[in-house]
Design a protein around this motif. Structure first.
Motif, PDB file in Angstrom:
ATOM      1  N   GLY A  88       0.823  -1.184   0.000  1.00  0.00           N
ATOM      2  CA  GLY A  88       0.000   0.000   0.000  1.00  0.00           C
ATOM      3  C   GLY A  88       0.864   1.244   0.000  1.00  0.00           C
ATOM      4  N   GLU A 111      -5.858   2.377   3.122  1.00  0.00           N
ATOM      5  CA  GLU A 111      -5.197   1.805   1.936  1.00  0.00           C
ATOM      6  C   GLU A 111      -6.255   1.356   0.915  1.00  0.00           C
ATOM      7  N   GLU A 113      -6.111   1.289  -2.220  1.00  0.00           N
ATOM      8  CA  GLU A 113      -5.539   0.680  -3.420  1.00  0.00           C
ATOM      9  C   GLU A 113      -4.180   0.102  -3.082  1.00  0.00           C
ATOM     10  N   VAL A 114      -3.911  -1.124  -3.524  1.00  0.00           N
ATOM     11  CA  VAL A 114      -2.641  -1.785  -3.229  1.00  0.00           C
ATOM     12  C   VAL A 114      -2.104  -2.440  -4.491  1.00  0.00           C
ATOM     13  N   LEU A 115      -0.817  -2.764  -4.462  1.00  0.00           N
ATOM     14  CA  LEU A 115      -0.191  -3.533  -5.528  1.00  0.00           C
ATOM     15  C   LEU A 115       0.010  -4.953  -5.023  1.00  0.00           C
ATOM     16  N   ALA A 128       1.574  -8.978 -11.353  1.00  0.00           N
ATOM     17  CA  ALA A 128       1.213  -7.901 -10.427  1.00  0.00           C
ATOM     18  C   ALA A 128      -0.054  -7.221 -10.913  1.00  0.00           C
ATOM     19  N   TRP A 129      -0.900  -6.859  -9.976  1.00  0.00           N
ATOM     20  CA  TRP A 129      -2.132  -6.139 -10.274  1.00  0.00           C
ATOM     21  C   TRP A 129      -2.333  -5.033  -9.247  1.00  0.00           C
ATOM     22  N   THR A 130      -2.835  -3.904  -9.706  1.00  0.00           N
ATOM     23  CA  THR A 130      -3.301  -2.871  -8.798  1.00  0.00           C
ATOM     24  C   THR A 130      -4.739  -3.201  -8.431  1.00  0.00           C
ATOM     25  N   GLY A 132      -8.051  -2.253  -6.186  1.00  0.00           N
ATOM     26  CA  GLY A 132      -8.735  -1.216  -5.437  1.00  0.00           C
ATOM     27  C   GLY A 132     -10.166  -1.609  -5.135  1.00  0.00           C
ATOM     28  N   PRO A 137      -9.468  -5.647 -10.994  1.00  0.00           N
ATOM     29  CA  PRO A 137      -8.337  -5.290 -11.853  1.00  0.00           C
ATOM     30  C   PRO A 137      -8.491  -5.928 -13.230  1.00  0.00           C
TER      31      PRO A 137
END
Length: 238
Positions: A88, A111, A113-115, A128-130, A132, A137
């Motif tokens: 985050g 937080e 939105e996180v990766l 990897a995805w963002t 939220g 995603p």
């Protein structure tokens, strides 16, 4: 007969420790030990250890079987690496599984939105995805869960370690063929996101109550899951 006031006080003490554990995990990205948590709740380390055991029995935390002072998991948070990192703006967590990794931004107010980062178990590619709160995603990845929900808790760490994200269904098939295991349940990212977004709602609040089986089944159905893997009728699904 036990006094109702005393019983309520005992429940309140356990809830105080549960909430302190989750608050620490949410803010720090790690599990607190009894000595440090004792300061937060105004109890002795020995009293906190006793509450840890109660929380383990109620499935609110997962304790290390070899070290009762160590919390391994307090879903959706993990103190051990199981294939995911969740980054985050302020905190970095281990993601316990695909489900829990996608759940963190829905649970932690600070937080949104996180990766979520991992590697495909089938081919080793970095993924990897963002993630939220507004929408799933984008992407072609899939989640593969190996253990049916009814069998998840006897070895919950192993269950979580086998809830992974893959490049494609082809990579799922490659892993299953390579390790000789059985294919579990495969879902797309949108279904995983729906599964994760509300499952832990309220867990950072005082008085949180775990879902009963009927409520859990209704939630799974609303997320678009189907079949006996989820304790639901079969009418499509993976």
């Amino acid at each position: 007969m036990a006094d109702n006031g005393s019983a309520q006080s005992a429940a309140d003490r356990t809830e105080q420790v549960r909430l302190a554990v989750y608050t620490r995990f949410a803010s720090d990205g790690r599990a607190p030990r009894p000595a440090e948590l004792a300061t937060d709740v105004g109890r002795t380390p020995a009293e906190v250890r006793q509450e840890f055991r109660r929380l383990h029995a109620s499935r609110d935390v997962v304790l290390d079987p070899h070290d009762g002072d160590r919390i391994l998991m307090a879903h959706p948070f993990s103190a051990i690496p199981l294939g995911f990192s969740v980054m985050g703006a302020r905190t970095l967590w281990w993601g316990g599984c695909a489900w829990d990794s996608f759940a963190i931004p829905h649970l932690v107010p600070a937080e949104p939105e996180v990766l979520v980062a991992t590697a495909c178990p089938g081919c080793g590619a970095a993924l990897a995805w963002t993630v939220g709160r507004a929408a799933p995603p984008a992407g072609e990845g899939v989640a593969h869960f190996r253990t049916p929900v009814a069998d998840a808790w006897p070895d919950v760490v192993r269950t979580c370690a086998n809830q992974r994200l893959f490049c494609s269904t082809g990579c799922v098939a490659a892993l299953v063929a390579r390790d000789g295991g059985t294919r579990g349940y495969v879902m797309d990212l949108a279904t995983l996101w729906r599964l994760a977004r509300g499952w832990y709602a309220g867990r950072l609040d005082r008085g949180y109550v775990r879902r009963e089986p009927a409520s859990a089944a209704a939630y799974f159905a609303d997320a678009g899951l189907r079949g006996p893997f989820w304790g639901l009728p079969t009418d499509g699904g993976a």
